[in-house]
Design a protein around this motif. Structure first.
Motif, PDB file in Angstrom:
ATOM      1  N   PRO A 194      51.633  25.345 -12.185  1.00 49.92           N
ATOM      2  CA  PRO A 194      52.089  26.060 -11.236  1.00 49.92           C
ATOM      3  C   PRO A 194      53.227  26.450 -10.821  1.00 49.92           C
ATOM      4  O   PRO A 194      54.092  25.422 -12.047  1.00 49.92           O
ATOM      5  N   PRO A 197      50.598  30.363  -8.313  1.00 51.93           N
ATOM      6  CA  PRO A 197      49.381  29.859  -6.823  1.00 51.93           C
ATOM      7  C   PRO A 197      49.545  31.150  -6.394  1.00 51.93           C
ATOM      8  O   PRO A 197      50.019  31.931  -6.136  1.00 51.93           O
ATOM      9  N   THR A 198      47.972  31.382  -5.902  1.00 52.85           N
ATOM     10  CA  THR A 198      47.534  32.070  -5.099  1.00 52.85           C
ATOM     11  C   THR A 198      48.054  31.346  -3.570  1.00 52.85           C
ATOM     12  O   THR A 198      47.896  29.492  -3.135  1.00 52.85           O
ATOM     13  N   THR A 208      45.228  29.921  -1.747  1.00 54.98           N
ATOM     14  CA  THR A 208      44.132  28.801  -1.822  1.00 54.98           C
ATOM     15  C   THR A 208      44.357  28.108  -3.462  1.00 54.98           C
ATOM     16  O   THR A 208      43.484  27.172  -3.237  1.00 54.98           O
ATOM     17  N   HIS A 209      44.470  27.568  -3.875  1.00 59.26           N
ATOM     18  CA  HIS A 209      44.490  27.670  -5.350  1.00 59.26           C
ATOM     19  C   HIS A 209      45.965  28.101  -6.504  1.00 59.26           C
ATOM     20  O   HIS A 209      46.388  28.452  -5.993  1.00 59.26           O
ATOM     21  N   GLN A 210      44.926  26.624  -7.148  1.00 61.52           N
ATOM     22  CA  GLN A 210      46.870  26.541  -8.167  1.00 61.52           C
ATOM     23  C   GLN A 210      45.722  25.824  -9.372  1.00 61.52           C
ATOM     24  O   GLN A 210      45.149  25.319  -9.221  1.00 61.52           O
ATOM     25  N   ILE A 211      46.502  26.340 -10.527  1.00 62.41           N
ATOM     26  CA  ILE A 211      46.069  25.690 -12.401  1.00 62.41           C
ATOM     27  C   ILE A 211      45.957  24.526 -11.963  1.00 62.41           C
ATOM     28  O   ILE A 211      46.869  24.098 -11.929  1.00 62.41           O
ATOM     29  N   PRO A 212      45.320  23.595 -12.753  1.00 63.11           N
ATOM     30  CA  PRO A 212      45.662  22.179 -12.590  1.00 63.11           C
ATOM     31  C   PRO A 212      47.329  22.162 -14.151  1.00 63.11           C
ATOM     32  O   PRO A 212      47.259  22.693 -14.737  1.00 63.11           O
ATOM     33  N   THR A 243      44.444  17.862 -19.348  1.00 68.41           N
ATOM     34  CA  THR A 243      44.455  17.958 -18.656  1.00 68.41           C
ATOM     35  C   THR A 243      45.197  16.829 -17.673  1.00 68.41           C
ATOM     36  O   THR A 243      44.100  15.205 -17.045  1.00 68.41           O
TER      37      THR A 243
END
Length: 281
Positions: free
Chosen positions: A152, A211-212, A214-218, A233
């Motif tokens: 992110p 990112p949003t 509420t969420h971000q990629i790993p 990951t």
């Protein structure tokens, strides 16, 4: 070892104070002084860690400490914050990123060299167990032909744009791909920025995903060698800052930086090229 911290709003400071002062897990190393004045944040850290000294300006730490951590969130401040301590020969860890321009990064490194002051700067991801596992598994297949990392990052973030979080996937990629940086290309969509370049003989692709709320990629890494494809990951646990902190403490005790100074400059070269490309658009 008496450690002072500059830039205490960063959440990494909580990890550092907890590890060294609360859990006494850093040998003889303790945070003994904070700069930034007696605001609510510093008062809380001082209470948690039993830290006696709170000073107004970074330079006020001189004479109180044996080593310094510069943890300000905005990399454009790091040059002015780090150089006074390097000029006095003190070991300095500049939490990511080293700087937000190549000129500032070179000035910091040149000061360290001129005064024989040990200097370190890196993403905490570089040292975590998942990064070690990715590097070890990849090495078994030989030198990588291609390295791909993702994470992110917000190109419009308030702390130096893409530098603030973008340093994480870039630093991970460059741990896996040594060599001179060439031909940085930047491509964008509405939600992503992709940097592609060569590092030595390796093709490197770094994906930054916005990112949003509420969420971000790993964070993720992948290498392609002559014999294998390896991917991982990267999980961040409650102690993810500790391996990097221990690398800094080892440097402070021995005088040997954990990363060569050329490698301190390479991620800044990549991110400056990406920032310039985004600005031009």
């Amino acid at each position: 070892m008496r450690i002072g911290i500059v830039g205490t709003e960063n959440s990494h400071v909580d990890h550092i104070v907890g590890h060294l002062n609360v859990h006494d897990a850093g040998g003889d190393a303790r945070v003994v002084a904070l700069s930034g004045g007696r605001g609510r944040r510093n008062e809380a850290l001082a209470c948690t860690g039993g830290i006696a000294e709170i000073v107004d300006e970074p330079a006020d730490l001189l004479g109180l400490v044996d080593a310094v951590i510069v943890a300000d969130r905005h990399g454009s401040h790091h040059r002015d914050q780090a150089i006074p301590f390097l000029a006095e020969g003190l070991p300095v860890f500049v939490d990511k990123p080293l700087a937000c321009t190549v000129d500032d990064a070179r000035a910091i490194i040149d000061t360290a060299l001129a005064h024989d002051a040990p200097l370190a700067s890196f993403s905490a991801l570089r040292w975590i167990p998942d990064a070690d596992a990715l590097a070890a598994r990849s090495a078994r297949g030989g030198p990588p032909h291609v390295v791909v990392t993702s994470g992110p990052a917000d190109p419009d973030g308030e702390y130096g744009g893409i530098f603030f979080y973008g340093i994480h996937p870039v630093d991970l990629a460059l741990r896996l791909a040594p060599g001179e940086i060439c031909d940085v290309r930047t491509d964008t969509t509405d939600t992503t920025v992709t940097a592609s370049f060569t590092a030595g003989g390796t093709r490197v692709v770094v994906n930054f995903v916005e990112p949003t709320a509420t969420h971000q990629i790993p964070f993720h890494g992948m290498t392609f060698t002559q014999e294998s494809m390896v991917q991982q990951t990267l999980a961040l646990d409650a102690n993810y800052c500790v391996p990097g902190l221990e690398a800094f403490l080892e440097m402070a005790r021995t005088g040997r930086p954990p990363i060569g100074y050329t490698d301190l400059l390479r991620p800044i070269e990549v991110l400056e090229a990406v920032t310039d490309a985004l600005r031009s658009r």
